[in-house]
Design an enzyme around this catalytic site. Sequence first.
Site, PDB file in Angstrom:
ATOM      1  N   ASN A   1      -7.250  -2.921  14.149  1.00  0.00           N
ATOM      2  CA  ASN A   1      -8.378  -3.275  14.073  1.00  0.00           C
ATOM      3  C   ASN A   1      -9.150  -4.523  12.589  1.00  0.00           C
ATOM      4  O   ASN A   1     -10.004  -4.435  12.774  1.00  0.00           O
ATOM      5  CB  ASN A   1      -9.465  -1.980  13.222  1.00  0.00           C
ATOM      6  CG  ASN A   1      -8.818  -1.747  12.005  1.00  0.00           C
ATOM      7  OD1 ASN A   1      -8.092  -1.876  11.929  1.00  0.00           O
ATOM      8  ND2 ASN A   1      -9.399  -0.506  11.487  1.00  0.00           N
TER       9      ASN A   1
ATOM     10  N   GLU B   1      -9.895  -1.699   5.263  1.00  0.00           N
ATOM     11  CA  GLU B   1     -10.360  -1.658   6.863  1.00  0.00           C
ATOM     12  C   GLU B   1     -11.762  -2.295   6.854  1.00  0.00           C
ATOM     13  O   GLU B   1     -12.575  -2.813   5.918  1.00  0.00           O
ATOM     14  CB  GLU B   1     -10.935  -0.337   6.684  1.00  0.00           C
ATOM     15  CG  GLU B   1      -9.727   0.830   6.261  1.00  0.00           C
ATOM     16  CD  GLU B   1      -8.672   1.148   8.123  1.00  0.00           C
ATOM     17  OE1 GLU B   1      -8.998  -0.633   8.637  1.00  0.00           O
ATOM     18  OE2 GLU B   1      -8.432   2.179   7.834  1.00  0.00           O
TER      19      GLU B   1
ATOM     20  N   ASP C   1       0.892  -1.110   0.004  1.00  0.00           N
ATOM     21  CA  ASP C   1      -0.337  -0.272  -0.083  1.00  0.00           C
ATOM     22  C   ASP C   1       0.718   1.606  -0.191  1.00  0.00           C
ATOM     23  O   ASP C   1       2.209   1.313   0.081  1.00  0.00           O
ATOM     24  CB  ASP C   1      -0.610  -0.311   1.347  1.00  0.00           C
ATOM     25  CG  ASP C   1      -0.150  -0.446   2.568  1.00  0.00           C
ATOM     26  OD1 ASP C   1       0.595  -0.620   2.537  1.00  0.00           O
ATOM     27  OD2 ASP C   1      -1.142  -0.699   3.449  1.00  0.00           O
TER      28      ASP C   1
ATOM     29  N   HIS D   1      -7.167  -4.569  10.135  1.00  0.00           N
ATOM     30  CA  HIS D   1      -6.855  -4.289   8.704  1.00  0.00           C
ATOM     31  C   HIS D   1      -5.976  -5.292   8.195  1.00  0.00           C
ATOM     32  O   HIS D   1      -4.189  -5.167   9.199  1.00  0.00           O
ATOM     33  CB  HIS D   1      -6.609  -2.685   8.662  1.00  0.00           C
ATOM     34  CG  HIS D   1      -5.874  -2.621   8.558  1.00  0.00           C
ATOM     35  ND1 HIS D   1      -5.746  -0.697   9.593  1.00  0.00           N
ATOM     36  CD2 HIS D   1      -4.579  -2.050   8.368  1.00  0.00           C
ATOM     37  CE1 HIS D   1      -4.951  -0.255   9.509  1.00  0.00           C
ATOM     38  NE2 HIS D   1      -4.072  -1.057   9.342  1.00  0.00           N
TER      39      HIS D   1
HETATM   40  C1  GLP Z   1      -0.888   0.291   8.604  1.00  0.00           C
HETATM   41  C2  GLP Z   1       0.172  -0.344   7.521  1.00  0.00           C
HETATM   42  C3  GLP Z   1      -0.582  -1.841   7.916  1.00  0.00           C
HETATM   43  C4  GLP Z   1       0.478  -2.725   8.445  1.00  0.00           C
HETATM   44  C5  GLP Z   1      -0.554  -1.695   9.840  1.00  0.00           C
HETATM   45  C6  GLP Z   1       0.522  -1.413  10.958  1.00  0.00           C
HETATM   46  O1  GLP Z   1      -1.369   0.638   8.382  1.00  0.00           O
HETATM   47  N1  GLP Z   1      -0.954  -0.310   5.779  1.00  0.00           N
HETATM   48  O2  GLP Z   1       0.382  -2.476   6.635  1.00  0.00           O
HETATM   49  O3  GLP Z   1       0.209  -3.435   9.310  1.00  0.00           O
HETATM   50  O4  GLP Z   1      -0.547  -0.186   9.594  1.00  0.00           O
HETATM   51  O5  GLP Z   1       0.837  -0.756  11.831  1.00  0.00           O
HETATM   52  P1  GLP Z   1       2.816  -1.508  12.764  1.00  0.00           P
HETATM   53  O6  GLP Z   1       3.283  -2.603  12.868  1.00  0.00           O
HETATM   54  O7  GLP Z   1       3.048   0.316  12.465  1.00  0.00           O
HETATM   55  O8  GLP Z   1       1.412  -1.314  13.916  1.00  0.00           O
END
Ligand code: GLP
Length: 243
Positions: free
Chosen positions: A135, A142, A67, A137
């Site tokens: 959440n 989402e 993404d 995702h």
């Molecule tokens: C973002 C990314 C995800 C990632 C998530 C969790 O939203 N788009 O790919 O898994 O954050 O991030 P973190 O590892 O910083 O908790």
Amino acid sequence: MEIIVTKSYTESCKRAAKMIVAVVNEKKNAKLGLATGSTAVAAYEELKRIYKNGDVDFSDVKTVNLDEYCGLSGEHEQSYRYFMNEKFFNHVNIDKANTFVANGLGNFEENAKELDKMVYDGGTIDLQLLGIGRNGHIAFNEPGESLISCAHVENLTQSTIDANSRFFSTIDEVPTKAITMGLGNIMSAKQIIVIASGAEKADAIKGLVNGNEITTQNPSTMLKMHSNVTLIVDEELAALVGV
Ligand code: GLP
């Protein structure tokens, strides 16, 4: 789904890196699906270490990222292109021309189409690395009434905006939209590794590991339909979710 419980977050990332290296050592021109987020950082650290030891060669590897934020250029410090360059690509012998992160500027719908094409371009993703949002995702898919299969532009939920605000000086600077692989894109990978750590991920991981329910309210539960998923969690999180 295979679940690996490790002593610590760092150990989890080491395990994930080892699995990535195994794929690349088996197939020199492997196609990797890569993730950003704090969770992935130590996995890239470990990959850099293994590379410096001369135990892996990324020269023919291709990558496609999950993404990118809408509205940020690849030079913006919070863009996912910048993250990938800084945390990984700049430190190994990967050819940047073989790395793809969706363009966060210009026509977002067109950029999403390009991402969708790149997921399948030259063959299926051999291994997809995933983190998970609090959440549930995955990438930026989402929770909601429905989920989308192909790459698309997603409106970020308040929970995600709040979680990501720690990287921006004010909440108003946090992008509210992102270009993301869809569930079909992610599920098309031959192998998927999910790393999760931290109590704030417990609810999401409970949904993923407990029972057979698949729900659009926790997008990560879709992974129950994939035949080659490894979830790597540390003891602390494992205790919270009961595995
Ligand atoms: C973002 C990314 C995800 C990632 C998530 C969790 O939203 N788009 O790919 O898994 O954050 O991030 P973190 O590892 O910083 O908790």
